[in-house]
Design an enzyme around this catalytic site. Structure first.
Site, PDB file in Angstrom:
ATOM      1  N   TRP A  33       0.835  -1.217   0.000  1.00  0.00           N
ATOM      2  CA  TRP A  33       0.000   0.000   0.000  1.00  0.00           C
ATOM      3  C   TRP A  33       0.856   1.248   0.000  1.00  0.00           C
ATOM      4  CZ3 TRP A  33      -4.226  -1.234  -1.988  1.00  0.00           C
ATOM      5  CH2 TRP A  33      -4.880  -2.435  -1.647  1.00  0.00           C
ATOM      6  N   ASP A  47      -1.693   6.725   6.234  1.00  0.00           N
ATOM      7  CA  ASP A  47      -2.728   5.772   5.844  1.00  0.00           C
ATOM      8  C   ASP A  47      -2.972   4.850   7.038  1.00  0.00           C
ATOM      9  OD1 ASP A  47      -4.283   3.719   4.824  1.00  0.00           O
ATOM     10  OD2 ASP A  47      -2.987   3.294   3.112  1.00  0.00           O
ATOM     11  N   LYS A 107     -11.805  -2.109   6.751  1.00  0.00           N
ATOM     12  CA  LYS A 107     -10.943  -2.974   7.542  1.00  0.00           C
ATOM     13  C   LYS A 107     -11.413  -2.979   8.997  1.00  0.00           C
ATOM     14  CE  LYS A 107      -8.559  -3.384   3.788  1.00  0.00           C
ATOM     15  NZ  LYS A 107      -7.495  -2.540   3.317  1.00  0.00           N
TER      16      LYS A 107
HETATM   17  C1  LIG Z   1      -6.998  -2.046   2.005  1.00  0.00           C
HETATM   18  C2  LIG Z   1      -6.012  -0.946   2.091  1.00  0.00           C
HETATM   19  C3  LIG Z   1      -5.943   0.066   1.120  1.00  0.00           C
HETATM   20  C4  LIG Z   1      -6.829   0.094  -0.100  1.00  0.00           C
HETATM   21  O1  LIG Z   1      -8.130   0.327   0.238  1.00  0.00           O
HETATM   22  P1  LIG Z   1      -9.276   0.528  -0.879  1.00  0.00           P
HETATM   23  O2  LIG Z   1     -10.379   1.123  -0.079  1.00  0.00           O
HETATM   24  O3  LIG Z   1      -9.573  -0.816  -1.441  1.00  0.00           O
HETATM   25  O4  LIG Z   1      -8.748   1.460  -1.910  1.00  0.00           O
HETATM   26  C5  LIG Z   1      -5.028   1.088   1.294  1.00  0.00           C
HETATM   27  N1  LIG Z   1      -4.202   1.099   2.359  1.00  0.00           N
HETATM   28  C6  LIG Z   1      -4.234   0.132   3.308  1.00  0.00           C
HETATM   29  C7  LIG Z   1      -3.295   0.210   4.466  1.00  0.00           C
HETATM   30  C8  LIG Z   1      -5.124  -0.921   3.186  1.00  0.00           C
HETATM   31  O5  LIG Z   1      -5.149  -1.882   4.132  1.00  0.00           O
END
Ligand SMILES: *Cc1c(COP(=O)(O)O)cnc(C)c1O
Length: 361
Positions: free
Chosen positions: A101, A171, A195
């Site tokens: 990511w 993030d 998540k």
């Molecule tokens: C799942 C995830 C993403 C991507 O998320 P989307 O909503 O599918 O774009 C980005 N960063 C992290 C840390 C993730 O776990």
């Protein structure tokens, strides 16, 4: 009806209480005679839902008044572009590369400017967080970008890089609300909610007010400007209304458990049940250096692809769902987000012990 223990990385397990409550309100939300899915996002009922959700999140994370909370769409991935479009005034950003990511954010950032990768753990399959001492922060960087918890590799930052006067952009998709954070350490925090919070389709974004300006990169579409969403209180266009409603319920659920300090305590206890067993097992081992282990995503292997596949198959047959590691790394991964009950992890470890006894090496 029987529910499985769902160890998926995302979309992921949600608190059963929340699902039941939502089911109870499915046909008639709070005397409105309709579902939240059917109501105007400009209605009084929805205005209360979104205002309440924001208020509970502010309480939980102790978000100061000079930060805005936005509910956006496009997934966490869209932020990889929105962040540079809105914040990259000098067209320079420093990034730390801790896995997939983080890499995607780097690649997207490069569409807009110069990205300096100031630290990386790629040399050892992202099994650790790079040394954060003596980082070379670029004088002209607009921000320093980190992925706070690495969903795929199972590492997390236990301290933040020293960035001087440069803001940190984080993030937190896979660890938001798992423990307290000091919001003032960040310029911007974002998380795809699927998540650790709610249903896919909502992104929670927390941003310091002075970073929201009209001064964005040329060509930035209206929908990708933080200022547009901030000025319209996340109601510039139709928001993912039902998702926001569920997020609000999950925020309340965390609050009722005692907030983020209590959540952290539960998460530490829960994760240690699994890590302690991995450390004592002769069959399974964790893949991350101890000091950087995630509380949310726990990757592990046996060392044999065949044994791994067997384990995943037998686990599934016993009601332990989605233990397969990410397709890029193989092995197993147990995602044990806030909503995974402790009993789920205890039963998983019991099952692993039984599997180990049956598969002596
Ligand atoms: C799942 C995830 C993403 C991507 O998320 P989307 O909503 O599918 O774009 C980005 N960063 C992290 C840390 C993730 O776990």
């Amino acid at each position: 009806m029987s529910r499985v223990y769902n160890f998926a990385a995302g979309p992921a397990v949600l608190p059963e209480e929340v699902l039941k409550e939502a089911a109870g309100e499915m046909l008639d939300y709070n005397g409105t005679g309709m579902s939240v899915m059917e109501m105007s996002h400009r209605s009084k009922a929805f205005e209360e839902i979104i205002t309440d959700a924001e208020k509970t999140l502010r309480d939980l994370m102790n978000i100061p008044d000079n930060y805005k909370v936005l509910f956006l769409q496009g997934g966490a991935s869209q932020q990889f572009a929105m962040i540079p479009m809105n914040l990259m005034k000098n067209r320079v950003a420093d990034h730390i590369n801790t896995g997939q990511w983080a890499k995607k954010a780097i690649a997207e950032g490069k569409l807009f400017g110069k990205i300096n990768v100031i630290a990386s753990s790629e040399d050892k399959m992202f099994s650790y967080i790079p040394d954060l001492k003596d980082l070379k922060i670029s004088d002209d960087a607009d921000y320093v970008y980190i992925c706070h918890n690495n969903t795929i590799y199972g590492t997390k930052y236990s301290q933040l890089p020293e960035t001087g006067d440069k803001i940190i952009v984080a993030d937190m998709s896979s660890d938001i609300l798992s423990e307290p954070v000091d919001v003032t350490n960040y310029g911007l925090i974002f998380a795809g909610v699927q998540k650790n919070i709610g249903p896919a389709g909502v992104v929670v974004l927390i941003i310091r007010e002075d970073l929201i300006t009209e001064d964005v990169l040329p060509g930035t579409p209206t929908m990708l400007r933080y200022k547009v969403h901030a000025d319209n209180k996340s109601l510039y266009n139709t928001p993912p209304a039902y998702g926001i409603y569920i997020c609000g319920k999950v925020f309340k659920w965390v609050q009722n458990l005692g907030g983020l300090e209590a959540m952290k305590k539960i998460n530490l206890e829960k994760a240690s049940i699994l890590y302690d067993y991995l450390d004592s097992s002769k069959l399974f081992r964790g893949t991350v250096v101890k000091k950087d282990r995630s509380l949310m995503n726990v990757p592990f292997v046996t060392g044999s692809d065949e044994m791994d596949a067997n384990f995943i198959k037998e686990a599934k047959a016993s009601g332990f769902e989605s233990l397969k590691g990410h397709r890029t790394v193989g092995g197993m991964r147990a995602s044990i987000y806030n909503a995974m009950p402790t009993i789920g992890v205890e039963l998983l470890v019991e099952f692993m012990k039984k599997f180990e006894a049956e598969n002596k090496i």
